[in-house]
Motif scaffolding. Structure first.
Motif, PDB file in Angstrom:
ATOM      1  N   LYS A  23       0.829  -1.210   0.000  1.00 43.80           N
ATOM      2  CA  LYS A  23       0.000   0.000   0.000  1.00 43.80           C
ATOM      3  C   LYS A  23       0.859   1.254   0.000  1.00 43.80           C
ATOM      4  O   LYS A  23       0.585   2.215  -0.735  1.00 43.80           O
ATOM      5  CB  LYS A  23      -0.929  -0.013   1.218  1.00 43.80           C
ATOM      6  N   SER A  27       1.026   3.850  -3.262  1.00 42.40           N
ATOM      7  CA  SER A  27       0.605   5.247  -3.103  1.00 42.40           C
ATOM      8  C   SER A  27       1.540   6.185  -3.852  1.00 42.40           C
ATOM      9  O   SER A  27       1.109   7.224  -4.372  1.00 42.40           O
ATOM     10  CB  SER A  27       0.529   5.620  -1.622  1.00 42.40           C
ATOM     11  N   THR A 123       0.673   8.267   3.426  1.00 43.00           N
ATOM     12  CA  THR A 123       0.046   6.946   3.564  1.00 43.00           C
ATOM     13  C   THR A 123       0.430   6.314   4.891  1.00 43.00           C
ATOM     14  O   THR A 123      -0.411   5.709   5.572  1.00 43.00           O
ATOM     15  CB  THR A 123       0.458   6.031   2.390  1.00 43.00           C
ATOM     16  N   GLU A 127      -2.223   5.243   7.896  1.00 50.30           N
ATOM     17  CA  GLU A 127      -2.302   3.862   8.366  1.00 50.30           C
ATOM     18  C   GLU A 127      -1.824   3.708   9.811  1.00 50.30           C
ATOM     19  O   GLU A 127      -1.657   2.591  10.290  1.00 50.30           O
ATOM     20  CB  GLU A 127      -1.480   2.952   7.447  1.00 50.30           C
TER      21      GLU A 127
END
Length: 197
Positions: A23, A27, A123, A127
């Motif tokens: 992820k 990004s 990101t 998270e």
């Protein structure tokens, strides 16, 4: 998320799930790029042996100052690729067939790669992770390139470290000693020097 973003210099050794690493890396691909050139590449280091190779050849000063940074489970080195931009803008829809670097007002290959790095940092915050960006000093570039077989045409703009924050640690670095400048100091309204609307 933007207000929570800061450079984290203390990490735990808690591993990141592969999905989380993916992820963060994906990004970066959402960053804008001039002409959609996408002139970047990313060296991702997740194996402990690879991360251990990185610190002495690329940034020993980081771990000398903040030892727990080496515990972070992900290092990403964003690399800009000038040639991709020069080639892209030589295509028919752009027409700069001479591929002259002088046509560029600023080196967008570095700027766009920096935006990709920022998206990785954001990101991480989104998270619940910590992120840290730092430069690779010129005297270490040769050793870094040799250790990781990075071609000369790719320029490392720095490194991004991502992992779980060591919560008990205080804010460090310049952010602990300097205040953030306000819009009344840096935003000029209508013309230079008019700091209030």
């Amino acid at each position: 998320m933007i207000r929570r973003r800061r450079m984290v210099r203390h990490f735990t050794d808690r591993p990141l799930a592969p999905e989380m690493v993916g992820k963060v890396l994906r990004s970066a691909l959402r960053a804008p790029s001039a002409g959609f050139s996408q002139g970047w590449a990313f060296l991702s280091l997740t194996a402990s042996a690879d991360r251990a190779r990185f610190w002495p050849v690329a940034a020993p000063w980081v771990t000398e100052n903040w030892q727990s940074v080496a515990q972070a489970p992900l290092i990403v080195v964003p690399l800009s690729h000038k040639k991709a931009y020069l080639e892209r803008y030589a295509e028919d829809d752009k027409g700069w067939e001479d591929r002259a670097e002088a046509r560029w007002p600023v080196p967008y290959w570095h700027i766009d790669t920096g935006m990709a790095a920022l998206l990785m940092l954001l990101t991480a915050v989104d998270e619940g992770l910590g992120g840290f960006f730092f430069g690779i000093a010129p005297e270490y570039l040769g050793g870094f390139r040799a250790e990781f077989a990075v071609p000369e045409e790719y320029t490392p703009i720095g490194a991004v470290v991502v992992g779980y924050r060591a919560e008990e640690q205080p804010v460090e670095g310049s952010a602990a000693t300097r205040k953030r400048r306000g819009t009344d100091e840096v935003v000029h309204h209508g013309q230079w020097g008019r700091l209030t609307p």
